[in-house]
Design an enzyme around this catalytic site. Structure first.
Site, mmCIF file in Angstrom:
data_model
loop_
_atom_site.group_PDB
_atom_site.id
_atom_site.type_symbol
_atom_site.label_atom_id
_atom_site.label_comp_id
_atom_site.label_asym_id
_atom_site.label_seq_id
_atom_site.Cartn_x
_atom_site.Cartn_y
_atom_site.Cartn_z
ATOM 1 N N SER A 1 -5.636 -6.445 4.977
ATOM 2 C CA SER A 1 -5.532 -5.927 3.618
ATOM 3 C C SER A 1 -6.851 -5.303 3.176
ATOM 4 O O SER A 1 -7.333 -4.366 3.801
ATOM 5 C CB SER A 1 -5.071 -7.032 2.673
ATOM 6 O OG SER A 1 -4.693 -6.533 1.416
ATOM 7 N N GLU B 1 5.368 -4.074 3.309
ATOM 8 C CA GLU B 1 4.062 -4.349 2.713
ATOM 9 C C GLU B 1 4.089 -4.321 1.186
ATOM 10 O O GLU B 1 3.353 -5.050 0.522
ATOM 11 C CB GLU B 1 3.027 -3.328 3.207
ATOM 12 C CG GLU B 1 2.754 -3.353 4.692
ATOM 13 C CD GLU B 1 1.789 -4.453 5.093
ATOM 14 O OE1 GLU B 1 1.480 -5.320 4.251
ATOM 15 O OE2 GLU B 1 1.348 -4.452 6.258
#
Length: 560
Positions: free
Chosen positions: A248, A370
């Site tokens: 991330s 995601e």
């Protein structure tokens, strides 16, 4: 005093520390400070853990919002601190509310109604004096430093949306490192903290005019990476074989280092593993100014000079409040921002232009859904347009219209990759903030890239971290969403990919069942699909006109 001198001598003599101290807690002398491995009882038999090594001076007082400086010399005592140390944290309350409803949505398919009224801050633990790193080194490596052999180094840069997280948040790396040990290919592991939120990513014209430095969080990471270059040989590490990996915001940070200075600034590592590389679209000048003023308002001051005189507690509270009370993607959005030096353009733009560190090898990755835990629940087209306007503050009306009408039209028959407005917004955010970053990296590095696509159900953001740091005794998911039991086969394959890549530049595992070595990503977008239902080679699902458009940078105000 005699004992101290003896310990210093042992540390200076490198491997003699272990040779003359049969106990399992060796000492190492870094010049500016002396560290002893921490006491861990029966937790490990194979590694020494040097915890909370200071790589920079405390960024407090007048050093706030400035580049980190070298630690002061402190040799009066031997350091051995096993405590958990995190930088000041701030959590978007709206995102917690949304994530807590996702398990129900996955079970029923009914989009929940989540209220974002009366948002409050969630003040978490942390301290400003947080620029520390951990080093885990196999005993058989550290105990034989004197023979001159060096092993590869694996460096973890944590995620957390640039506002949360720490070097220890995602669990112990021992099972990951044990996979390398099983193949008699040990690696050294380093994990680092960096400044977050308003401490690391404050921006705006007034902030800069008052002497505030942009992207101090990224600069902290570079400071730690330079520390590794300067010191890792003392532990038996090879500074010429440094692999960074992160998830991330951690991987998004790595992308910014890969494209630093438009490719003109050395990245200080040789390989990179980009797990769901995420970062937010750069904010408009006005939005950055709004965020700066909001933070100062919460701190009850009118300038950076005043803020530098406040207590840590006051600033930590202001940071948490500025993040926790904000509506979805309203000011502030903390993260990397153009500074004309380290950060010039969106990494996707640099990658498409060939402006990056070409000598690197990479693994590029993302998950199958995601966006789902990263967006507010919406139900209407009006709410979708409002989201675009909130997150793309550099985009004009025609750009917003193109995204909503052409790239992600309100067609819900599944042909566009979504069947309702919530899935539509999740797909949009997933592409712009994560998926297309991964695609851009794969296409740019081509034959020097490998890739995997994590689609084990439900395939949400950060789900794969439970696999990266898989431990049979762990409690499972690192999110508020129930992602089920970790598939051990997939976990072991992923860990083999990570450690093997650090050691040999190969993405290979005996457990993946593939008949040949993983081919390069190249222009075909070849990836390994990691799924509990089976592991196979596929073509990157993200290769599309959508990702090509996001890589143009038009949404950040650049010309097409």
């Amino acid at each position: 005093m005699l004992l101290l001198r003896n310990l210093i001598c042992l540390a200076a003599c490198g491997s003699l520390a272990a040779a003359r101290q049969p106990a399992h807690r060796p000492v190492i002398d870094l010049g500016y400070e002396i560290y002893q491995a921490v006491e861990e009882g029966n937790l490990t038999k194979n590694f020494y853990t040097f915890s909370n090594i200071r790589y920079a001076a405390p960024p407090v007082g007048d050093l706030r919002w400035r580049e980190a400086v070298a630690p002061h010399e402190n040799r009066a005592a031997i350091q051995s601190n096993p405590d958990v140390i995190t930088c000041p944290q701030g959590t978007p309350t709206w995102q917690i509310r949304t994530s807590s409803q996702i398990s129900g949505y996955l079970d029923t398919g009914i989009v929940p109604n989540v209220s974002f009224a009366n948002l409050t801050s969630l003040v978490q633990t942390g301290q400003e004096d947080c620029l520390f790193l951990d080093v885990l080194v196999p005993k058989k490596v550290f105990d034989h430093v004197k023979n001159g052999s060096k092993v590869p180094v694996l460096v973890w840069i944590h995620g957390g949306g640039f506002t949360t997280g720490s070097k220890t948040d995602f669990g112990s790396p021992r099972t990951l490192l044990n996979r390398a040990e099983e193949y008699d290919e040990p690696v050294i592991y380093v994990a680092l903290n960096y400044r977050l939120g308003a401490f690391g990513f404050l921006s705006g014209p007034s902030f800069e005019s008052e002497g505030g430095l942009l992207n101090t969080g990224l600069l902290d990471q570079r400071k730690a990476l330079q520390w590794i270059q300067d010191n890792i040989h003392r532990f038996g590490g090879d500074k010429g074989q440094v692999t960074v990996f992160g998830e991330s915001a951690g991987a998004g940070s790595i992308l910014h280092h890969i494209t630093a200075g438009g490719g003109s600034i050395e990245p200080l590592f040789n390989r990179a593993i980009l797990q769901s590389p995420g970062y937010y679209p750069y904010r408009s000048t006005q939005e950055k100014e709004n965020a700066f003023n909001l933070f100062l308002g919460h701190a009850n001051v009118i300038s950076i000079a005043d803020a530098r005189t406040l207590s840590s507690e006051a600033l930590m509270t202001a940071n948490a409040e500025s993040i926790g009370e904000s509506l979805p993607y309203a000011s502030p959005i903390y993260g990397p921002t153009p500074d004309g030096d380290l950060v010039i353009h969106d990494p996707k733009v640099h990658l498409a232009r060939g402006e990056f560190a070409h000598s690197l090898e990479i693994i590029t990755t993302y998950n199958s859904d995601e966006g789902l835990v990263n967006v507010p629940t919406i139900h209407t087209d009006t709410e979708y347009h409002s989201f675009l306007e909130a997150i793309l503050t550099n985009a004009n009306a025609s750009t917003i219209a193109y995204i909503a009408d052409t790239l992600y039209p309100p067609t819900f028959d599944g042909s566009q990759g979504y069947t309702n407005q919530f899935q539509r917004i999740a797909k949009t955010f997933g592409d712009l903030a994560i998926d297309c970053n991964s695609v851009a990296a794969g296409l740019a590095f081509g034959s020097r890239a490998r890739g995997y696509y994590f689609s084990t159900y439900p395939g949400i953001h950060v789900q794969d971290i439970s696999y990266t740091f898989y431990n049979p005794e762990s409690k499972g998911s690192y999110s508020l969403v129930d992602t089920g039991t970790v598939n051990v086969t997939v976990a072991h394959v992923l860990q083999d990919y990570i450690t093997g890549f650090a050691r040999r530049g190969e993405m290979k595992s005996e457990g993946d069942g593939l008949e040949r070595d993983t081919p390069p990503y190249s222009s075909r977008g070849t990836m390994v699909r990691l799924d509990s239902e089976g592991i196979e080679l596929i073509r990157d699902p993200g290769l599309s006109e959508r990702c090509q458009w996001w890589a143009s940078g038009v949404y950040n105000g650049l010309s097409a």
